[in-house]
Write an enzyme that holds these catalytic residues in place. Sequence first.
Site, PDB file in Angstrom:
ATOM      1  N   PHE A   1      27.689  33.606   4.339  1.00  0.00           N
ATOM      2  CA  PHE A   1      29.101  34.106   4.650  1.00  0.00           C
ATOM      3  C   PHE A   1      29.516  32.868   3.653  1.00  0.00           C
ATOM      4  O   PHE A   1      29.851  31.878   4.084  1.00  0.00           O
ATOM      5  CB  PHE A   1      29.235  33.866   6.279  1.00  0.00           C
ATOM      6  CG  PHE A   1      30.456  34.284   6.613  1.00  0.00           C
ATOM      7  CD1 PHE A   1      30.887  35.474   7.073  1.00  0.00           C
ATOM      8  CD2 PHE A   1      31.593  32.970   6.746  1.00  0.00           C
ATOM      9  CE1 PHE A   1      32.084  35.887   7.467  1.00  0.00           C
ATOM     10  CE2 PHE A   1      32.898  33.460   7.439  1.00  0.00           C
ATOM     11  CZ  PHE A   1      33.278  34.923   7.725  1.00  0.00           C
TER      12      PHE A   1
ATOM     13  N   LEU B   1      33.134  31.684   2.818  1.00  0.00           N
ATOM     14  CA  LEU B   1      34.489  31.685   2.919  1.00  0.00           C
ATOM     15  C   LEU B   1      34.948  29.944   2.290  1.00  0.00           C
ATOM     16  O   LEU B   1      35.831  30.212   1.719  1.00  0.00           O
ATOM     17  CB  LEU B   1      34.805  31.804   4.592  1.00  0.00           C
ATOM     18  CG  LEU B   1      36.404  31.208   4.681  1.00  0.00           C
ATOM     19  CD1 LEU B   1      36.976  32.527   4.225  1.00  0.00           C
ATOM     20  CD2 LEU B   1      36.465  31.477   6.518  1.00  0.00           C
TER      21      LEU B   1
ATOM     22  N   GLY C   1      38.978  24.498   3.267  1.00  0.00           N
ATOM     23  CA  GLY C   1      38.152  24.363   4.441  1.00  0.00           C
ATOM     24  C   GLY C   1      38.849  24.766   5.707  1.00  0.00           C
ATOM     25  O   GLY C   1      38.551  26.072   6.014  1.00  0.00           O
TER      26      GLY C   1
ATOM     27  N   GLY D   1      30.819  32.787  15.416  1.00  0.00           N
ATOM     28  CA  GLY D   1      30.156  31.709  14.978  1.00  0.00           C
ATOM     29  C   GLY D   1      30.579  30.310  15.970  1.00  0.00           C
ATOM     30  O   GLY D   1      29.517  29.569  16.123  1.00  0.00           O
ATOM     31  N   ARG D   2      31.642  30.186  16.446  1.00  0.00           N
ATOM     32  CA  ARG D   2      32.048  29.059  17.186  1.00  0.00           C
ATOM     33  C   ARG D   2      31.146  29.359  18.423  1.00  0.00           C
ATOM     34  O   ARG D   2      30.624  28.139  19.010  1.00  0.00           O
ATOM     35  CB  ARG D   2      33.456  29.275  17.737  1.00  0.00           C
ATOM     36  CG  ARG D   2      34.287  28.630  16.363  1.00  0.00           C
ATOM     37  CD  ARG D   2      35.568  28.697  16.653  1.00  0.00           C
ATOM     38  NE  ARG D   2      36.299  28.099  15.274  1.00  0.00           N
ATOM     39  CZ  ARG D   2      37.523  28.599  14.811  1.00  0.00           C
ATOM     40  NH1 ARG D   2      38.452  29.196  15.646  1.00  0.00           N
ATOM     41  NH2 ARG D   2      37.979  28.065  13.760  1.00  0.00           N
TER      42      ARG D   2
ATOM     43  N   ARG E   1       7.693   4.869  28.990  1.00  0.00           N
ATOM     44  CA  ARG E   1       8.061   3.271  28.247  1.00  0.00           C
ATOM     45  C   ARG E   1       8.098   2.231  29.283  1.00  0.00           C
ATOM     46  O   ARG E   1       8.867   2.251  29.974  1.00  0.00           O
ATOM     47  CB  ARG E   1       8.866   3.408  27.406  1.00  0.00           C
ATOM     48  CG  ARG E   1       8.814   2.193  26.380  1.00  0.00           C
ATOM     49  CD  ARG E   1       9.920   2.477  24.835  1.00  0.00           C
ATOM     50  NE  ARG E   1      10.136   0.917  23.952  1.00  0.00           N
ATOM     51  CZ  ARG E   1       9.258   0.664  23.499  1.00  0.00           C
ATOM     52  NH1 ARG E   1       7.994   1.157  23.473  1.00  0.00           N
ATOM     53  NH2 ARG E   1       9.515  -0.324  22.763  1.00  0.00           N
TER      54      ARG E   1
ATOM     55  N   GLN F   1      18.840   0.096  34.948  1.00  0.00           N
ATOM     56  CA  GLN F   1      20.114   0.490  35.088  1.00  0.00           C
ATOM     57  C   GLN F   1      20.877   1.024  34.089  1.00  0.00           C
ATOM     58  O   GLN F   1      21.583   2.267  34.022  1.00  0.00           O
ATOM     59  CB  GLN F   1      20.860  -0.171  36.021  1.00  0.00           C
ATOM     60  CG  GLN F   1      20.568  -0.380  37.600  1.00  0.00           C
ATOM     61  CD  GLN F   1      21.377  -1.046  38.597  1.00  0.00           C
ATOM     62  OE1 GLN F   1      22.281  -1.683  38.236  1.00  0.00           O
ATOM     63  NE2 GLN F   1      20.850  -1.164  40.015  1.00  0.00           N
TER      64      GLN F   1
ATOM     65  N   GLY G   1      13.766   1.727  18.682  1.00  0.00           N
ATOM     66  CA  GLY G   1      13.587   1.645  17.296  1.00  0.00           C
ATOM     67  C   GLY G   1      13.022   3.209  16.688  1.00  0.00           C
ATOM     68  O   GLY G   1      13.278   3.649  15.567  1.00  0.00           O
TER      69      GLY G   1
ATOM     70  N   GLU H   1      32.250  25.796  11.297  1.00  0.00           N
ATOM     71  CA  GLU H   1      33.108  26.565  12.173  1.00  0.00           C
ATOM     72  C   GLU H   1      34.359  26.164  12.819  1.00  0.00           C
ATOM     73  O   GLU H   1      34.504  26.683  13.800  1.00  0.00           O
ATOM     74  CB  GLU H   1      32.044  27.121  13.176  1.00  0.00           C
ATOM     75  CG  GLU H   1      30.434  27.662  12.754  1.00  0.00           C
ATOM     76  CD  GLU H   1      30.554  28.512  11.649  1.00  0.00           C
ATOM     77  OE1 GLU H   1      31.670  29.316  11.620  1.00  0.00           O
ATOM     78  OE2 GLU H   1      29.699  28.502  10.824  1.00  0.00           O
TER      79      GLU H   1
END
Lengths: 146, 405
Positions: B135, B137, B143, B253-254, B279, B290, B360, B383
Amino acid sequence: MRINLNGSFDLTTNLSNSFAFLTDPKKLSSCVADLKEANFLDTTTFETILTLRIGPVNGNFDAKCKITPSPPDSISITIDGSGTASSMRLLLSLKLSKKTEKVTSVTWNADTEINGLISGLGETILRELSNSKIQEIISVMKTKVV
Amino acid sequence: MEKSFSDSIELIKTIYDFSKEELQILEKIDAASEELAVSEFDHYLKREVNEDAPKIAKKHGILGLTIDKKYGGLGANPMISVLAGERFGQVGLGFSTFFGANLGLAQMAVQMWGSDDQKERYLRRATAGDIIMAFGLTEPEAGSDPMSLKTQYEKKGNNFVINGSKYFISNGSIANAVIVFARSKDTPTEMSAFLVDTDKNGFNVDMKLKEKIGLFTSDTAMLSFKDLEVPEENVLGTLGGGMYVAYSSILNGRLGVASACTGVVQDCLNQAVARARERIQFGKEIGKHQLIQEHIAEIAQNFEKARWPTYITALRAIEYNKTQDSELISELNQRSALAKKIASRAAWESADRAVQVFGGFGYSLLSPVGRHYCDSRVTRIYEGTDEIMELRIAQHVLGKGFRAY
């Protein structure tokens, strides 16, 4: 991380031959492509080094494998391994049944616990990679068993 | 079936009655997603476009998910479509982007605006997986404001000749056909859409954009057109009616982006919960600390915030498809913008929090949350940017006369 996988496959030989093949450490280990070397400790136990490749992770995994036969149709295989900042414990249960005189059906269940770096790859990836590895081993097994 | 996916289906059963056929379609989606996961992972780490992804999707017969059965599609409605999007989002936004551009933007535009001949030539083949579509555009200087397009067309005999360029086009370099939007050279206020075959003289791929923050498995290209001749039978919709084609596709699309982002949040939650349970730090699972629980709670809230506007918009879209009530168009426009804005922001924030839970390892592309973190940022841009979404929402709430642009 715990992963459970299960399935079934057929071996083209009778139940007795299938049982003998699956409880023989040398024959069983010959079906694992990524097995670097194996040290057979007794008739049911062997130590091995598995090469592990997942994406860029490329390391060695030290593993101890113990086969516990329960004749005539049940086998339990335990694999404890560590390497690449990870550890793994696999409990594989196999149940054999006669399908025909020359075909044995094998039902399997694998419970795996993975800890450390490898577990961070996520369950989806590890499940799929484990499954494809198991299917690879089964396909080699089918060609070797007689 | 992936547990979190089946959980979503079970939840939606409280507001929607699935047919047996729809549940079978969702099983197909799940099976395809399982297979796509490893393929996407492999290609992502190599920073390469996943050219296996369209083949896997073709194998599972899902490329025409929302396309009419008459053209070989599965005929799925918006609710099935958003659930599929959610499942693909769990796998990663690379595949979602390929799928969304090919189906949600391009194929759906042909289905809505195409002639019978165009549907046979493009829609049927795209649905079968024989061609890939894109598409076109966005341009370097157009934009958020598509009316500032610079690409031009002019009539020459029975053809139109197009000159210009397009930027950040998903599937641009792998597509066999691109919907290209251009302005009339003679009447610059008119914009038209053209179905362009990419093997024609004058169609150029100027750049395959690899220097992205994420989305490595999805193709992004810059295209240019130099005296590109397009036959008049390849005008999509009416001549001068390109804006309608563009806006209707962007609406699809949205909602597609919103559903994929909902899947990202779901996967971030799954991964963060697994990590927090496993872990051990300071002698106990990090999930018992917490501050880690706060991250988990926020991601869980994000999931609820993301999914409900998406599901409700899908239900309203089903209603519109049944009634064709024009009053619903404005509502759908606002709801799609709202769903997209909330879900894309939720995806990005959830990925950030999940990376924090991972520590990490989360900063590595080996981790699913690391990949979501890199991929999800663009969903706040493509979009329709966050800012454009907010203008859409505010305009709808304030009413006529408050259009900001």
